[in-house]
Scaffold this motif. Structure first.
Motif, mmCIF file in Angstrom:
data_model
loop_
_atom_site.group_PDB
_atom_site.id
_atom_site.type_symbol
_atom_site.label_atom_id
_atom_site.label_comp_id
_atom_site.label_asym_id
_atom_site.label_seq_id
_atom_site.Cartn_x
_atom_site.Cartn_y
_atom_site.Cartn_z
ATOM 1 N N CYS A 8 -1.470 -0.257 5.897
ATOM 2 C CA CYS A 8 -1.849 -1.425 5.278
ATOM 3 C C CYS A 8 -3.382 -1.066 5.012
ATOM 4 O O CYS A 8 -4.097 -2.059 5.297
ATOM 5 C CB CYS A 8 -1.600 -2.707 5.997
ATOM 6 S SG CYS A 8 0.379 -2.928 5.976
ATOM 7 N N GLN A 45 -6.738 0.932 -0.843
ATOM 8 C CA GLN A 45 -6.380 0.264 -2.076
ATOM 9 C C GLN A 45 -5.054 0.039 -2.160
ATOM 10 O O GLN A 45 -4.272 1.152 -2.234
ATOM 11 C CB GLN A 45 -7.051 1.089 -3.313
ATOM 12 C CG GLN A 45 -6.870 0.404 -4.622
ATOM 13 C CD GLN A 45 -7.865 -0.790 -5.057
ATOM 14 O OE1 GLN A 45 -8.829 -0.839 -4.466
ATOM 15 N NE2 GLN A 45 -7.203 -1.717 -5.600
ATOM 16 N N PRO A 46 -4.586 -1.366 -2.430
ATOM 17 C CA PRO A 46 -3.122 -1.624 -2.547
ATOM 18 C C PRO A 46 -2.726 -1.046 -3.818
ATOM 19 O O PRO A 46 -3.433 -0.750 -4.934
ATOM 20 C CB PRO A 46 -3.040 -3.082 -2.483
ATOM 21 C CG PRO A 46 -4.449 -3.633 -2.077
ATOM 22 C CD PRO A 46 -5.276 -2.661 -2.198
ATOM 23 N N TRP A 67 0.867 -1.093 0.021
ATOM 24 C CA TRP A 67 -0.153 0.016 0.071
ATOM 25 C C TRP A 67 0.842 1.091 0.079
ATOM 26 O O TRP A 67 1.775 1.324 0.425
ATOM 27 C CB TRP A 67 -0.895 -0.111 1.243
ATOM 28 C CG TRP A 67 -1.964 -0.989 1.361
ATOM 29 C CD1 TRP A 67 -3.311 -0.937 0.868
ATOM 30 C CD2 TRP A 67 -1.804 -2.181 1.970
ATOM 31 N NE1 TRP A 67 -3.714 -2.047 1.083
ATOM 32 C CE2 TRP A 67 -2.876 -2.964 1.694
ATOM 33 C CE3 TRP A 67 -0.757 -3.149 2.420
ATOM 34 C CZ2 TRP A 67 -3.405 -4.241 2.212
ATOM 35 C CZ3 TRP A 67 -1.190 -4.401 2.856
ATOM 36 C CH2 TRP A 67 -2.513 -4.953 2.659
#
Length: 122
Positions: free
Chosen positions: A82, A85-86, A77
């Motif tokens: 974390c 959206q990655p 990310w």
């Protein structure tokens, strides 16, 4: 490396490049690198190097424990938690070591964070 009792563990290198061919394996010496440890229950982070000469990034990951072989990859990310959206998923593709492809300069200033994706962990 920090010890994590009973958890799958992987080492992840975040590499910054002056130039590499997007979509191809990054080769040579990176301009900067940072190493973190990733597990399925922790969120490790490092800063994004915003040097004017950095045009590309890549990730290298290595499985460090036997139980990590049940892990599919590392989710990344562009923040320190974390969450959301990655920006990238570094797959192991059934190998204990993965050298990622060269990525364009897609990262915003601040942090990138990492979590190991493993079967049986949320």
């Amino acid at each position: 490396m920090t010890a994590y009792a009973g958890l799958p563990v992987a080492s992840v290198d975040f590499l910054s490049w002056e130039k590499c061919d997007v979509g191809l394996p990054a080769t040579g010496q990176p301009k900067f690198s940072a190493s973190v440890t990733a597990t399925p229950v922790t969120c490790d982070k490092t800063t994004v190097n915003r040097d004017w000469s950095i045009d590309n990034y890549s990730f290298r990951a290595r499985l460090d424990t036997k139980d990590a072989f049940f892990c599919s990859g590392v989710t990344i990310w562009n923040n320190d938690g974390c969450s959301g959206q990655p920006v990238h998923f570094q797959s192991f593709d059934h190998s204990p070591l993965t050298d990622g492809e060269c990525l364009p300069d897609i990262l915003e200033p601040g942090y990138i964070s990492f979590k190991l994706e493993c079967e049986g962990y949320p």
